[in-house]
Every structure is written in structure tokens, then in C-alpha cells.
Motif scaffolding. Sequence first.
Motif, PDB file in Angstrom:
ATOM      1  N   THR A  65       0.849  -1.181   0.000  1.00 46.03           N
ATOM      2  CA  THR A  65       0.000   0.000   0.000  1.00 46.03           C
ATOM      3  C   THR A  65       0.889   1.236   0.000  1.00 46.03           C
ATOM      4  OG1 THR A  65      -1.915   1.075   1.028  1.00 46.03           O
ATOM      5  CG2 THR A  65      -0.223   0.255   2.519  1.00 46.03           C
ATOM      6  N   VAL A  66       0.304   2.378  -0.326  1.00 45.90           N
ATOM      7  CA  VAL A  66       1.028   3.650  -0.338  1.00 45.90           C
ATOM      8  C   VAL A  66       0.487   4.511   0.796  1.00 45.90           C
ATOM      9  CG1 VAL A  66       1.598   5.717  -1.661  1.00 45.90           C
ATOM     10  CG2 VAL A  66       1.328   3.517  -2.844  1.00 45.90           C
ATOM     11  N   ILE A  67       1.385   4.973   1.646  1.00 48.06           N
ATOM     12  CA  ILE A  67       1.015   5.855   2.748  1.00 48.06           C
ATOM     13  C   ILE A  67       1.413   7.287   2.368  1.00 48.06           C
ATOM     14  CG2 ILE A  67       1.263   6.351   5.198  1.00 48.06           C
ATOM     15  CD1 ILE A  67       0.066   3.589   4.691  1.00 48.06           C
ATOM     16  N   VAL A  68       0.440   8.183   2.298  1.00 46.95           N
ATOM     17  CA  VAL A  68       0.712   9.589   1.962  1.00 46.95           C
ATOM     18  C   VAL A  68       0.223  10.450   3.123  1.00 46.95           C
ATOM     19  CG1 VAL A  68       0.381  11.455   0.306  1.00 46.95           C
ATOM     20  CG2 VAL A  68       0.365   9.072  -0.491  1.00 46.95           C
ATOM     21  N   PRO A  69       1.116  11.185   3.790  1.00 48.35           N
ATOM     22  CA  PRO A  69       0.698  12.003   4.941  1.00 48.35           C
ATOM     23  C   PRO A  69      -0.454  12.940   4.592  1.00 48.35           C
ATOM     24  CG  PRO A  69       3.093  11.961   4.759  1.00 48.35           C
ATOM     25  CD  PRO A  69       2.565  11.303   3.526  1.00 48.35           C
ATOM     26  N   GLY A  70      -1.491  12.890   5.430  1.00 49.86           N
ATOM     27  CA  GLY A  70      -2.637  13.778   5.249  1.00 49.86           C
ATOM     28  C   GLY A  70      -3.654  13.302   4.235  1.00 49.86           C
ATOM     29  N   ILE A  71      -3.358  12.216   3.532  1.00 54.46           N
ATOM     30  CA  ILE A  71      -4.272  11.725   2.494  1.00 54.46           C
ATOM     31  C   ILE A  71      -4.762  10.309   2.791  1.00 54.46           C
ATOM     32  CG2 ILE A  71      -4.434  11.069   0.035  1.00 54.46           C
ATOM     33  CD1 ILE A  71      -2.554  13.360  -0.599  1.00 54.46           C
ATOM     34  N   ALA A 101      -2.641   4.353  -8.486  1.00 49.95           N
ATOM     35  CA  ALA A 101      -1.768   3.861  -7.416  1.00 49.95           C
ATOM     36  C   ALA A 101      -2.600   3.306  -6.261  1.00 49.95           C
ATOM     37  CB  ALA A 101      -0.863   4.990  -6.929  1.00 49.95           C
ATOM     38  N   LEU A 102      -1.917   2.592  -5.367  1.00 50.12           N
ATOM     39  CA  LEU A 102      -2.583   1.999  -4.205  1.00 50.12           C
ATOM     40  C   LEU A 102      -2.677   3.030  -3.070  1.00 50.12           C
ATOM     41  CD1 LEU A 102      -0.865  -1.496  -4.337  1.00 50.12           C
ATOM     42  CD2 LEU A 102      -3.307  -1.031  -4.731  1.00 50.12           C
ATOM     43  N   VAL A 103      -3.320   4.146  -3.382  1.00 50.94           N
ATOM     44  CA  VAL A 103      -3.553   5.216  -2.416  1.00 50.94           C
ATOM     45  C   VAL A 103      -4.943   5.012  -1.811  1.00 50.94           C
ATOM     46  CG1 VAL A 103      -3.848   7.706  -2.122  1.00 50.94           C
ATOM     47  CG2 VAL A 103      -2.043   6.828  -3.622  1.00 50.94           C
ATOM     48  N   ASN A 104      -5.007   4.879  -0.496  1.00 46.70           N
ATOM     49  CA  ASN A 104      -6.246   4.498   0.194  1.00 46.70           C
ATOM     50  C   ASN A 104      -6.784   3.156  -0.299  1.00 46.70           C
ATOM     51  OD1 ASN A 104      -6.712   6.463   2.224  1.00 46.70           O
ATOM     52  ND2 ASN A 104      -7.236   7.946   0.621  1.00 46.70           N
ATOM     53  N   LYS A 105      -5.845   2.335  -0.766  1.00 38.94           N
ATOM     54  CA  LYS A 105      -6.148   0.958  -1.176  1.00 38.94           C
ATOM     55  C   LYS A 105      -4.979   0.096  -0.737  1.00 38.94           C
ATOM     56  CE  LYS A 105      -6.668   2.588  -5.363  1.00 38.94           C
ATOM     57  NZ  LYS A 105      -6.825   2.726  -6.840  1.00 38.94           N
ATOM     58  N   ILE A 106      -5.262  -1.165  -0.443  1.00 43.95           N
ATOM     59  CA  ILE A 106      -4.183  -2.091  -0.099  1.00 43.95           C
ATOM     60  C   ILE A 106      -4.354  -3.364  -0.925  1.00 43.95           C
ATOM     61  CG2 ILE A 106      -5.448  -2.988   1.922  1.00 43.95           C
ATOM     62  CD1 ILE A 106      -2.646  -3.293   3.275  1.00 43.95           C
ATOM     63  N   PHE A 126      -5.428 -12.398  -6.109  1.00 47.75           N
ATOM     64  CA  PHE A 126      -5.028 -10.999  -5.949  1.00 47.75           C
ATOM     65  C   PHE A 126      -6.287 -10.183  -5.629  1.00 47.75           C
ATOM     66  CE2 PHE A 126      -1.446 -12.693  -8.064  1.00 47.75           C
ATOM     67  CZ  PHE A 126      -0.375 -11.841  -7.868  1.00 47.75           C
ATOM     68  N   GLU A 127      -6.222  -9.393  -4.577  1.00 48.30           N
ATOM     69  CA  GLU A 127      -7.405  -8.632  -4.152  1.00 48.30           C
ATOM     70  C   GLU A 127      -6.978  -7.234  -3.693  1.00 48.30           C
ATOM     71  OE1 GLU A 127     -11.051  -8.984  -0.873  1.00 48.30           O
ATOM     72  OE2 GLU A 127      -9.357 -10.391  -0.809  1.00 48.30           O
ATOM     73  N   ILE A 128      -7.732  -6.225  -4.109  1.00 49.65           N
ATOM     74  CA  ILE A 128      -7.482  -4.851  -3.661  1.00 49.65           C
ATOM     75  C   ILE A 128      -8.621  -4.418  -2.760  1.00 49.65           C
ATOM     76  CG2 ILE A 128      -7.270  -2.438  -4.350  1.00 49.65           C
ATOM     77  CD1 ILE A 128      -5.907  -3.374  -6.900  1.00 49.65           C
ATOM     78  N   LEU A 129      -8.271  -4.009  -1.552  1.00 49.20           N
ATOM     79  CA  LEU A 129      -9.258  -3.576  -0.568  1.00 49.20           C
ATOM     80  C   LEU A 129      -9.229  -2.056  -0.466  1.00 49.20           C
ATOM     81  CD1 LEU A 129     -11.258  -4.470   1.712  1.00 49.20           C
ATOM     82  CD2 LEU A 129      -9.295  -4.368   3.257  1.00 49.20           C
ATOM     83  N   GLN A 130     -10.386  -1.432  -0.556  1.00 51.20           N
ATOM     84  CA  GLN A 130     -10.495   0.018  -0.422  1.00 51.20           C
ATOM     85  C   GLN A 130     -10.397   0.394   1.045  1.00 51.20           C
ATOM     86  OE1 GLN A 130     -11.038   1.935  -3.318  1.00 51.20           O
ATOM     87  NE2 GLN A 130     -10.585   3.739  -2.086  1.00 51.20           N
ATOM     88  N   LEU A 131      -9.592   1.411   1.356  1.00 50.07           N
ATOM     89  CA  LEU A 131      -9.449   1.900   2.734  1.00 50.07           C
ATOM     90  C   LEU A 131     -10.119   3.265   2.825  1.00 50.07           C
ATOM     91  CD1 LEU A 131      -5.681   0.996   3.289  1.00 50.07           C
ATOM     92  CD2 LEU A 131      -7.659  -0.268   4.123  1.00 50.07           C
ATOM     93  N   ASN A 132     -11.273   3.337   3.446  1.00 51.13           N
ATOM     94  CA  ASN A 132     -12.014   4.609   3.525  1.00 51.13           C
ATOM     95  C   ASN A 132     -11.608   5.389   4.772  1.00 51.13           C
ATOM     96  OD1 ASN A 132     -13.527   4.098   1.186  1.00 51.13           O
ATOM     97  ND2 ASN A 132     -14.869   2.722   2.335  1.00 51.13           N
TER      98      ASN A 132
END
Length: 313
Positions: free
Chosen positions: A240-246, A292-297, A307-313
Amino acid sequence: MLVKFVGSIKYLLGKSSIEIDFKGENDLFKQISKKLNKEVLIKIDKENKKTFLIINDTQPIKLSVVILNNGENILRKSKIEDGELAIILPVGGGIMLDISRHKKLISGLNLKNIKILVAGAGGLGSTVLNNLVRLGFENIIIYDPKMIDPPDLNRQILYNQEDLYQNKAFTALKKLKKINPNCNIKAIDKALPSHFNEKVDIAFDCMDNIEGRLVLEKICKKLQIPMIHGAVQEFSGQVTVIVPGITKSLLDIYEGFDIQKTPEVFPPTVLVTASIQVSEAIKILKDDFKNALVNKILFFNLLYNDFEILQLN
């Protein structure tokens, strides 16, 4: 004019010296090319104080070289004069990495200006580093305090038997320099410190413990840079991608989970995870947050081809 080829460049050109009839700077490399029976060009970048020799043979080869005209570096001269020309490939110099097979695929990125932090040079880290340097990234900082142990060789692709019991960060630096001698890599044989404050554009989480990951996440928050997280266990991997504040933080994602200290790992799982991490970094650096895997893992399992992508709300 006597033209000398000094260092390993003479093996590439097949000669240690040639004699030419010097008629001026414009005609110089035409005569050298004629004598060598292959096209040879020179590129002088006085602004950045660099000199390159380009050999157009069966495929172009670009070399970072030093050129002396009558004993003086041509970067300091207004013109080349008759006498002696020495084209030198110093120890530590080398063939410029050829990225022509993928350059268009990552167009828009100034690879030489991007600075990257890689925390961990083990399974994930060695593959991430390998991919980054082969893509053309040159400015990388590596942190890893650990030594290379025999069980590491099943998945840590930069290392071999000769590297056992050597520090991973220092060994990675040596191996990466062999891929691209012109890369600028800083290796530190210590754990990533919480006070790290160097200017970098992106960071890779390639560690194997949550404590280190959280230190890196705090650093990324302080520097306001994205972090590419990857983790593996047995046949499974996650990215996953961790972006500060997002995005959500790692602590949000891992809260309540009891993490195994030394999980068994299927070696291809490591290579797949690390390769996806690098792919995600390219998207982030190109501001392609949509794909990109922003707010997704991403979770995957190679045993079941799942392969599975989970949305992170």
C-alpha cells in the motif's frame, strides 16, 4: 596528434593509441572514428563539469570519461589544441546504464534528480534496490544494521555466498555500483534513526518489524513524503502507499494485529511484493494517484493465484 586510450576503455576500442592528422576540433572525432572503424563522439557538459564519450558500434555505449589535452582537462580549456589527447576511463567510472528499453514507459521522470530512502536491504530491500538502479534512479540512501546470514540467500537476490556475514547496506552499495557505476548511493549500517532529516522525495518500507516501520512512517510524516509499504509472509504479500494527510496510517492498518516476528517466506513472494512496491513508486512520482494503491491495499497469495485490492475509507 597522438590520441591515447587509458584504462579499460582501450579494451572496448581495441587500441591503446592512434596517430591522427590534427586539422582542428571539428574534424578531430571524424578522424578518430575513421582510425577505429567505429563512430566515436564526445559530449562536453561544462555547466555540470562532465565529459562523455559515445561509441556507436553494434549498439551505442555512453562512457563517463576524463579527457586531457596536453595534460590539461578539456573542461578547463577554450579549445582543443594539437599535441596529445588522452581519453581516460578512471577506476570507478564505467559504462552509463542503458535504459532505452523502458525509458518511454517512465517518461516525465527526471531520474537523476529524484532522491530515494530505502529502509531495509534484506528480502524486499535488495529487490527494490535492484529494480530502482536498473530503472535508472541514481540517488539512494540505504539503512540496514544487519549482516547477511545463510538463510537470507534464498530470497535476497543482491547477495551470494561470498557476501555472508557482511553488512547488507554496504554490500548492496557495492553490488549496485556494478550495475551502474555512476549511481550515488549512501549506505548506513545502522537502524533508521527517528531524527533522520535528509531531503528525500519518497521512501520504501522494506523492514521486517512494526517498530521500524512506524519510525519510518513518522519520518515520512515529518518530511511530508510518500512511503511505499510492503510486507510478506509465506505465500502472501501486501502493498500500500502511505501519503501524509491523504491516507490511513500504518498504525490504523495494523492495529490489533499480532505480527509474527520471523515468518516463513516463499522466495517468489518477496520478489513479487518488492516489484509491485517499485511500480507503485513510479506512479506516485508521476502523480498518478488514481492508479496507485492510495487508500487501497493489495493482498495477494501466490499459492492460490489470488489478488485482491481492498479500499481503505
